[in-house]
Design an enzyme around this catalytic site. Structure first.
Site, PDB file in Angstrom:
ATOM      1  N   SER A 154     -10.024  -0.564   7.078  1.00  0.00           N
ATOM      2  CA  SER A 154      -9.461  -0.397   5.737  1.00  0.00           C
ATOM      3  C   SER A 154      -8.788  -1.616   5.134  1.00  0.00           C
ATOM      4  CB  SER A 154      -8.464   0.756   5.737  1.00  0.00           C
ATOM      5  OG  SER A 154      -9.155   1.956   5.569  1.00  0.00           O
ATOM      6  N   SER A 182      -9.839   1.808   2.895  1.00  0.00           N
ATOM      7  CA  SER A 182      -8.961   2.554   2.028  1.00  0.00           C
ATOM      8  C   SER A 182      -7.953   1.685   1.278  1.00  0.00           C
ATOM      9  CB  SER A 182      -8.195   3.606   2.830  1.00  0.00           C
ATOM     10  OG  SER A 182      -7.370   2.997   3.806  1.00  0.00           O
ATOM     11  N   LYS A 198       0.847  -1.206   0.000  1.00  0.00           N
ATOM     12  CA  LYS A 198       0.000   0.000   0.000  1.00  0.00           C
ATOM     13  C   LYS A 198       0.876   1.247   0.000  1.00  0.00           C
ATOM     14  CE  LYS A 198      -3.954   1.949   2.617  1.00  0.00           C
ATOM     15  NZ  LYS A 198      -4.898   1.680   3.731  1.00  0.00           N
TER      16      LYS A 198
HETATM   17  N1  GLN Z   1     -13.120   3.995   6.241  1.00  0.00           N
HETATM   18  C1  GLN Z   1     -12.575   4.368   7.510  1.00  0.00           C
HETATM   19  C2  GLN Z   1     -12.168   5.809   7.494  1.00  0.00           C
HETATM   20  O1  GLN Z   1     -12.391   6.433   6.510  1.00  0.00           O
HETATM   21  C3  GLN Z   1     -11.427   3.488   7.839  1.00  0.00           C
HETATM   22  C4  GLN Z   1     -10.171   3.946   7.238  1.00  0.00           C
HETATM   23  C5  GLN Z   1      -9.021   3.093   7.624  1.00  0.00           C
HETATM   24  O2  GLN Z   1      -9.185   2.049   8.256  1.00  0.00           O
HETATM   25  N2  GLN Z   1      -7.836   3.555   7.284  1.00  0.00           N
HETATM   26  O3  GLN Z   1     -11.643   6.320   8.440  1.00  0.00           O
END
Ligand code: GLN
Length: 448
Positions: free
Chosen positions: A151, A127, A52
């Protein structure tokens, strides 16, 4: 070479931000040569992996899918990256994500959205959308992602792969660009739980460079997985994870898997987690507070994008940040600054910290009575590109089932559970007590 060729043929899917085309082939050659010279192959010898783009790989671009880091390259390796290299893994490149890992659809990326490999009109989740799409589309065998509130798990569920978020502190965060430091964990996305266990065993463990990394000994995950027996396994099924609003297709796939486990000898225990409704609110107060502080370092002065158009120092800060950050990141910096400000701190931030403690106690209590907690990873299947992007609150609800384990710091994973009536993948989430990754992976193997 096969992976690199597939990646190049599919460049328009946006999965990779940077491809190490020459570097990966060259590293494979070097590894082959070492083998001929009698080198004992590492545990991950030749494993083609995607990373990532919020994890540092020395001398490679580290963009976090943000304009503010578009020209930035990492100056050192993340500890997890270093440990993978020491076991002879091969990196294929850096993959797409929501900007600074803020999002649930990969649409908040300065590089644009990534299509879901199962339906090109839908999102892969986020994400870590690029990580999940890479593994699902055979553009990497295993990928690293990061999980602050879901995410790794949510995109894994959307793309029909395994996604593990370990216990907070299990993997060093050194070299992972910080979002919500007391939540962030590196996670593993793979086709099956055995692969996840193998990679976790390599990257887990204490690191002097991250004081929040745990001294807890690293388990033999393969052995722990083998020790799992479905017979007599107590699976907690919280009412709150099956609300009336739950998508019917998701509910039926998850219920079918749970019923199979019951037939195989597991005991399904109805439990209740009454504070569940407060998870999203607490999570978005705490993580935006941490993000507003963490992202203060991107000021145009030390590294990253600097606006050309400024008359004084304050103008340089303002313009660099205004031009460099995307709108979701700005929204969170403003929210976080607000909840930390004098006069609001007690009402929001302190209250959310107290809620966090209540969650921890509640999950501890539940997991003293059952082996694992199970439910859907997401309340709905992969949604259409563009469907939720104009409604941040709608988007935040995608995390309703994944956020609680992050608040409690407990390990959790998503395992492929099957497909709904429209052929879309459905993920089943398992949550366990601290440091029970082996058990979770063992149960996941029984499900997949
Ligand atoms: N979708 C969640 C957020 O926007 C989780 C993001 C994540 O785990 N990095 O914060």
């Amino acid at each position: 070479r096969g992976y690199i060729e597939r990646i190049q043929k599919n460049r328009d899917n946006n999965v990779y931000i940077t491809v190490f085309d020459k570097g990966a082939i060259e590293r494979a050659r070097v590894l082959d040569k070492k083998l001929e010279e009698g080198h004992v192959p590492g545990k991950l010898f030749g494993l083609p992996m995607a990373i990532k783009d919020n994890l540092s790989v020395k001398d490679a671009p580290l963009t976090c899918a943000s304009g503010i880091l578009s020209q930035y390259s990492a100056v050192y390796n993340a500890t997890a990256v270093e440990r993978l290299l020491a076991e002879d893994a091969i990196f294929l490149g850096k993959v797409n994500m929501d900007e600074f890992a803020m999002g649930s659809s990969n649409e908040n990326s300065s590089f644009g959205p990534v299509p879901n490999p199962y339906d090109q009109t839908r999102v892969p989740g986020g994400s870590s959308g690029g990580s999940a799409a890479a593994v699902a589309g055979d553009l990497a065998m295993v990928a690293l992602g990061s999980d602050t509130g879901g995410s790794v798990r949510q995109p894994a569920g959307f793309c029909n792969v395994v996604g593990l978020k370990p216990t907070y502190g299990r993997i060093s965060r050194y070299g992972l660009v910080a979002f919500g430091s007391s939540f962030d964990q590196i996670g593993v996305l793979s086709k099956n739980s055995d692969d996840a266990a193998l990679v976790l065993g390599v990257i887990a463990g204490k690191d002097e460079a991250d004081t929040t990394s745990s001294h807890h000994p690293v388990s033999d995950y393969a052995e722990e997985m083998d020790n799992v027996s479905v017979k007599g396994l107590k699976i907690g099924v919280p009412n709150e994870f099956f609300p009336k609003t739950l998508d019917k297709g998701v509910a039926s796939v998850v219920n079918a898997r749970l019923e199979e486990l019951r037939e195989a000898g597991a005991e399904l225990v109805q439990i209740t987690l009454p504070e569940s409704d407060y998870a999203i609110a607490a999570y978005y107060i705490l993580t935006t507070a941490e993000a507003s502080s963490n992202l203060a370092r991107f000021d145009g002065a030390r590294y990253g994008y600097r606006s050309k158009d400024a008359e004084d120092l304050a103008g340089m800060y303002v313009n660099s940040r205004t031009e460099g950050f995307g709108s979701e990141v700005k929204r969170r910096i403003m929210l976080g600054t607000y909840v930390l400000s004098a006069g609001y701190y007690d009402t929001y931030y302190k209250k959310a910290q107290q809620v966090r403690r209540v969650f921890l106690n509640r999950y501890k209590e539940a997991l003293s009575k059952v082996d694992v907690i199970a439910g859907p990873t997401s309340p709905f299947p992969p949604f259409g590109i563009g469907d939720k992007i104009d409604d941040p609150l709608e988007m935040y609800l995608a995390d309703v089932f994944t956020v609680p384990a992050s608040i409690a710091g407990m390990p959790a994973l998503s395992v492929p559970a099957g497909f709904d009536g429209s052929g879309l993948p459905v993920g089943l989430q398992l949550i366990g007590d601290f440091f029970t990754e082996g058990k979770l992976l063992g149960v996941a193997r029984e499900i997949q």
